[in-house]
Design a protein around this motif. Structure first.
Motif, PDB file in Angstrom:
ATOM      1  N   GLU A  70      94.427 108.852 -52.117  1.00 55.98           N
ATOM      2  CA  GLU A  70      94.067 107.491 -52.532  1.00 55.98           C
ATOM      3  C   GLU A  70      95.259 106.528 -52.336  1.00 55.98           C
ATOM      4  N   ILE A  71      96.442 107.022 -52.628  1.00 56.89           N
ATOM      5  CA  ILE A  71      97.629 106.151 -52.459  1.00 56.89           C
ATOM      6  C   ILE A  71      97.848 105.807 -50.982  1.00 56.89           C
ATOM      7  N   VAL A  72      97.793 106.819 -50.101  1.00 59.18           N
ATOM      8  CA  VAL A  72      98.070 106.497 -48.692  1.00 59.18           C
ATOM      9  C   VAL A  72      96.922 105.673 -48.102  1.00 59.18           C
ATOM     10  N   ARG A  73      95.699 105.890 -48.603  1.00 58.32           N
ATOM     11  CA  ARG A  73      94.601 105.029 -48.148  1.00 58.32           C
ATOM     12  C   ARG A  73      94.846 103.599 -48.654  1.00 58.32           C
ATOM     13  N   GLY A  74      95.400 103.499 -49.854  1.00 61.29           N
ATOM     14  CA  GLY A  74      95.748 102.185 -50.405  1.00 61.29           C
ATOM     15  C   GLY A  74      96.766 101.474 -49.517  1.00 61.29           C
ATOM     16  N   MET A  75      97.688 102.226 -48.947  1.00 60.28           N
ATOM     17  CA  MET A  75      98.658 101.608 -48.021  1.00 60.28           C
ATOM     18  C   MET A  75      97.948 101.130 -46.776  1.00 60.28           C
ATOM     19  N   TYR A  76      97.112 102.005 -46.272  1.00 64.69           N
ATOM     20  CA  TYR A  76      96.343 101.698 -45.069  1.00 64.69           C
ATOM     21  C   TYR A  76      95.533 100.411 -45.280  1.00 64.69           C
ATOM     22  N   ASP A  77      94.855 100.327 -46.423  1.00 65.29           N
ATOM     23  CA  ASP A  77      94.033  99.142 -46.725  1.00 65.29           C
ATOM     24  C   ASP A  77      94.884  97.875 -46.787  1.00 65.29           C
ATOM     25  N   ARG A  78      96.136  98.037 -47.185  1.00 68.49           N
ATOM     26  CA  ARG A  78      97.028  96.867 -47.287  1.00 68.49           C
ATOM     27  C   ARG A  78      97.818  96.642 -46.000  1.00 68.49           C
ATOM     28  N   LYS A  79      97.455  97.355 -44.957  1.00 66.29           N
ATOM     29  CA  LYS A  79      98.138  97.247 -43.654  1.00 66.29           C
ATOM     30  C   LYS A  79      99.618  97.636 -43.746  1.00 66.29           C
ATOM     31  N   LEU A  80      99.867  98.623 -44.610  1.00 65.00           N
ATOM     32  CA  LEU A  80     101.217  99.187 -44.718  1.00 65.00           C
ATOM     33  C   LEU A  80     101.178 100.559 -44.049  1.00 65.00           C
ATOM     34  N   THR A  81     101.921 100.754 -42.975  1.00 63.74           N
ATOM     35  CA  THR A  81     101.952 102.060 -42.323  1.00 63.74           C
ATOM     36  C   THR A  81     102.654 103.051 -43.250  1.00 63.74           C
ATOM     37  N   PRO A  82     101.964 104.138 -43.640  1.00 60.13           N
ATOM     38  CA  PRO A  82     102.638 105.084 -44.547  1.00 60.13           C
ATOM     39  C   PRO A  82     103.562 106.036 -43.790  1.00 60.13           C
ATOM     40  N   LEU A  83     104.715 106.265 -44.346  1.00 60.13           N
ATOM     41  CA  LEU A  83     105.628 107.301 -43.859  1.00 60.13           C
ATOM     42  C   LEU A  83     105.872 108.207 -45.058  1.00 60.13           C
ATOM     43  N   VAL A  84     105.560 109.476 -44.919  1.00 57.33           N
ATOM     44  CA  VAL A  84     105.557 110.360 -46.091  1.00 57.33           C
ATOM     45  C   VAL A  84     106.653 111.425 -46.008  1.00 57.33           C
ATOM     46  N   THR A  85     107.453 111.497 -47.061  1.00 55.67           N
ATOM     47  CA  THR A  85     108.501 112.515 -47.186  1.00 55.67           C
ATOM     48  C   THR A  85     107.955 113.680 -48.006  1.00 55.67           C
ATOM     49  N   LEU A  86     108.218 114.887 -47.561  1.00 56.05           N
ATOM     50  CA  LEU A  86     107.660 116.065 -48.247  1.00 56.05           C
ATOM     51  C   LEU A  86     108.595 116.642 -49.310  1.00 56.05           C
ATOM     52  N   HIS A  87     109.870 116.385 -49.170  1.00 60.64           N
ATOM     53  CA  HIS A  87     110.836 116.906 -50.159  1.00 60.64           C
ATOM     54  C   HIS A  87     111.912 115.853 -50.380  1.00 60.64           C
ATOM     55  N   HIS A  88     111.947 115.328 -51.612  1.00 60.41           N
ATOM     56  CA  HIS A  88     112.972 114.323 -51.927  1.00 60.41           C
ATOM     57  C   HIS A  88     113.660 114.765 -53.224  1.00 60.41           C
ATOM     58  N   PHE A  89     114.535 115.716 -53.101  1.00 63.38           N
ATOM     59  CA  PHE A  89     115.421 116.238 -54.169  1.00 63.38           C
ATOM     60  C   PHE A  89     114.765 117.151 -55.206  1.00 63.38           C
ATOM     61  N   THR A  90     113.472 116.971 -55.526  1.00 63.70           N
ATOM     62  CA  THR A  90     112.899 117.744 -56.635  1.00 63.70           C
ATOM     63  C   THR A  90     112.242 119.033 -56.149  1.00 63.70           C
ATOM     64  N   ASP A  91     112.300 120.055 -56.991  1.00 63.03           N
ATOM     65  CA  ASP A  91     111.652 121.337 -56.695  1.00 63.03           C
ATOM     66  C   ASP A  91     110.826 121.772 -57.896  1.00 63.03           C
ATOM     67  N   PRO A  92     109.696 122.466 -57.636  1.00 62.94           N
ATOM     68  CA  PRO A  92     108.907 122.981 -58.765  1.00 62.94           C
ATOM     69  C   PRO A  92     109.749 123.939 -59.612  1.00 62.94           C
ATOM     70  N   LEU A  93     109.469 123.945 -60.909  1.00 63.10           N
ATOM     71  CA  LEU A  93     110.212 124.853 -61.806  1.00 63.10           C
ATOM     72  C   LEU A  93     110.055 126.309 -61.379  1.00 63.10           C
ATOM     73  N   TRP A  94     108.816 126.686 -60.974  1.00 59.69           N
ATOM     74  CA  TRP A  94     108.590 128.094 -60.591  1.00 59.69           C
ATOM     75  C   TRP A  94     109.451 128.472 -59.385  1.00 59.69           C
ATOM     76  N   LEU A  95     109.675 127.500 -58.480  1.00 55.07           N
ATOM     77  CA  LEU A  95     110.484 127.794 -57.286  1.00 55.07           C
ATOM     78  C   LEU A  95     111.937 128.049 -57.701  1.00 55.07           C
ATOM     79  N   MET A  96     112.414 127.228 -58.658  1.00 49.25           N
ATOM     80  CA  MET A  96     113.799 127.402 -59.112  1.00 49.25           C
ATOM     81  C   MET A  96     113.961 128.736 -59.840  1.00 49.25           C
ATOM     82  N   GLU A  97     112.902 129.149 -60.552  1.00 49.44           N
ATOM     83  CA  GLU A  97     112.980 130.456 -61.234  1.00 49.44           C
ATOM     84  C   GLU A  97     113.095 131.594 -60.225  1.00 49.44           C
ATOM     85  N   GLN A  98     112.625 131.338 -59.015  1.00 48.37           N
ATOM     86  CA  GLN A  98     112.733 132.362 -57.954  1.00 48.37           C
ATOM     87  C   GLN A  98     114.006 132.185 -57.115  1.00 48.37           C
TER      88      GLN A  98
END
Ligand code: IFM
Length: 442
Positions: free
Chosen positions: A100-128
């Motif tokens: 919904e968010i990226v469609r919201g960008m599209y609707d506003r004529k904002l080209t979305p550029l999406v980052t998959l990892h920006h500093f944060t990690d799931p807690l379960w991943l850190m436990e491993q």
């Protein structure tokens, strides 16, 4: 008074950048949330809390603001711990919300550029073991695939990992990011696994979406030797820059990861960037300091004639932008400037910083450097990691208690540039008259 206009090419991307943990609020399933609960980790005991309340829906008004201000793109990030809250569970509702968010960008004529990892990690991943665990790159690649499958109708510009060097350096050498280690051996493993994770994600993304354009966001800090005649200053500057700036992008080009005196060959990382993305903020002068063992034998200072940001974190050195672009161009790819900005609650330095950095960018484009877009950090004040809410990077100010936004003068300056796709003498005269003569010498 001379009049001139510095035009940017049609289709140039003008945007701002944000990241999930810094704007969403309510992220309680990642390592940064846990870090914020530990006394003494964040300046003044601040918490991300509601952040900019994007998960509560305020992304709509903020993206309205961006679009109304003439921007045509936005860089955002996905929170892995929302998509995969436990190792064996995908949260389809979270994926829908991001859609919904990226469609919201599209609707506003904002080209979305999406980052998959920006500093944060799931807690379960850190436990491993987090990124020290050699299985993490594979897990990251699977998560990347899942996200791309969900968002591919609206997004084809992807950043795999934001600032892998900063993540490694601050989390495993300086210890001011989680997990707070000071362990160069662990840092080397983490760095190596981040490169592998990037390479795996690069392949998965292309497997799902042929037309995808994929890169990383590498932080570049411009370092110059303080005493030009002294070979030791030159030597230590090169060595610091090689570790801090070059290790990750070199590995993503050549497959050779060199970091902290060690080397690994990662064949799958060879030529895994379709564009070259960098984040540039500032420059420092470096001098050799044989007794500064803990600081890796160097001392640093901002150039003495540069204006400094309000908390002393960033020096306004537009020539550093030139040096960064020249460095980026060596990688032979189209370039995206994925972050650039200054912390400045009162918007005193920002207008000048913004104009001078864009002016240098324009100059480099006239030297035929293929720069395709510029993303200002940031759209609205947000949670600034270990420095909490003490640093204000937004074009719009934010009171995190009331969620009230304040339009800073730089909004209108940046809007004028985005709307005209140019820096005009009228804009400079209106917003930063003190630099007019330098930019338009008549
Ligand atoms: O806020 C950060 C961002 O998350 C990564 N690059 C630098 C910005 C300003 O410090």
């Amino acid at each position: 008074m001379p009049q001139a206009t510095f035009h940017f090419p049609p289709g140039f991307l003008w945007g701002t950048a944000t990241s999930s943990h810094q704007v969403e609020g309510g992220n309680s399933n990642n390592n940064w949330y846990a870090w914020e609960q530990e006394p003494g980790r964040i300046l003044q005991g601040h918490h991300s809390g509601l952040a900019c309340d994007w998960w509560g829906g305020r992304w709509r008004q903020d993206l309205d603001r961006a679009a109304e201000a003439g921007q045509n793109a936005h860089r955002m990030s996905i929170e892995w711990s929302r998509i995969q809250p436990t190792p064996d569970q995908w949260d389809e509702a979270a994926l829908d919300y991001y859609r919904e968010i990226v469609r919201g960008m599209y609707d506003r004529k904002l080209t979305p550029l999406v980052t998959l990892h920006h500093f944060t990690d799931p807690l379960w991943l850190m436990e491993q073991g987090g990124w020290e665990n050699p299985e993490t790159p594979g897990k990251f690649a699977r998560y990347a695939r899942k996200v791309v499958e969900a968002l591919k109708d609206y997004v084809n510009l992807w950043v795999t990992i934001n600032e892998p060097g900063i993540y490694t350096w601050l989390g495993y050498i300086d210890g001011v990011f989680p997990p707070g280690k000071k362990d160069t051996k662990a840092a080397f493993s983490v760095g190596q696994n981040l490169v592998k994770g990037h390479a795996g994600a690069y392949r998965e993304i292309h497997d799902v979406q042929r037309e995808a354009r994929v890169g990383a966001a590498c932080h570049y800090r411009s370092f110059v030797p303080q005493r030009t005649g002294l070979p030791f200053d030159t030597w230590i500057t090169r060595s610091i820059s090689a570790n801090f700036n070059d290790s990750f992008p070199n590995a993503m080009k050549t497959g050779r990861f060199r970091f902290m005196g060690k080397q690994a060959i990662i064949n799958e990382a060879v030529d895994t960037q379709d564009f070259f993305g960098f984040n540039y903020y500032t420059e420092e002068m470096i001098r050799f300091a044989p007794l500064a063992v803990k600081e890796f034998f160097n001392k640093r200072e901002f150039p003495h004639d540069a204006q400094i940001s309000e908390n002393g974190l960033i020096a306004n050195v537009p020539d550093g932008m030139t040096r960064t672009i020249k460095w980026a161009n060596r990688f032979g790819k189209p370039i995206l400037i994925l972050e650039n900005g200054v912390e400045d609650a009162n918007d005193i330095l920002r207008p000048r910083y913004l104009l001078e950095h864009l002016h240098k960018t324009w100059h480099q484009m006239n030297e035929n450097v293929p720069i395709k877009g510029y993303f200002h950090w940031s759209l609205v004040d947000n949670f600034e990691w270990e420095r909490g809410w003490t640093q204000r990077f937004g074009l719009w100010g934010l009171d995190p208690e009331t969620q009230v936004r304040t339009r800073r003068p730089s909004v209108d300056l940046y809007a004028a540039i985005c709307k005209e796709n140019a820096i005009s003498s009228a804009t400079v005269e209106k917003f930063v008259p003190e630099i007019f003569a330098g930019m338009f010498p008549g």
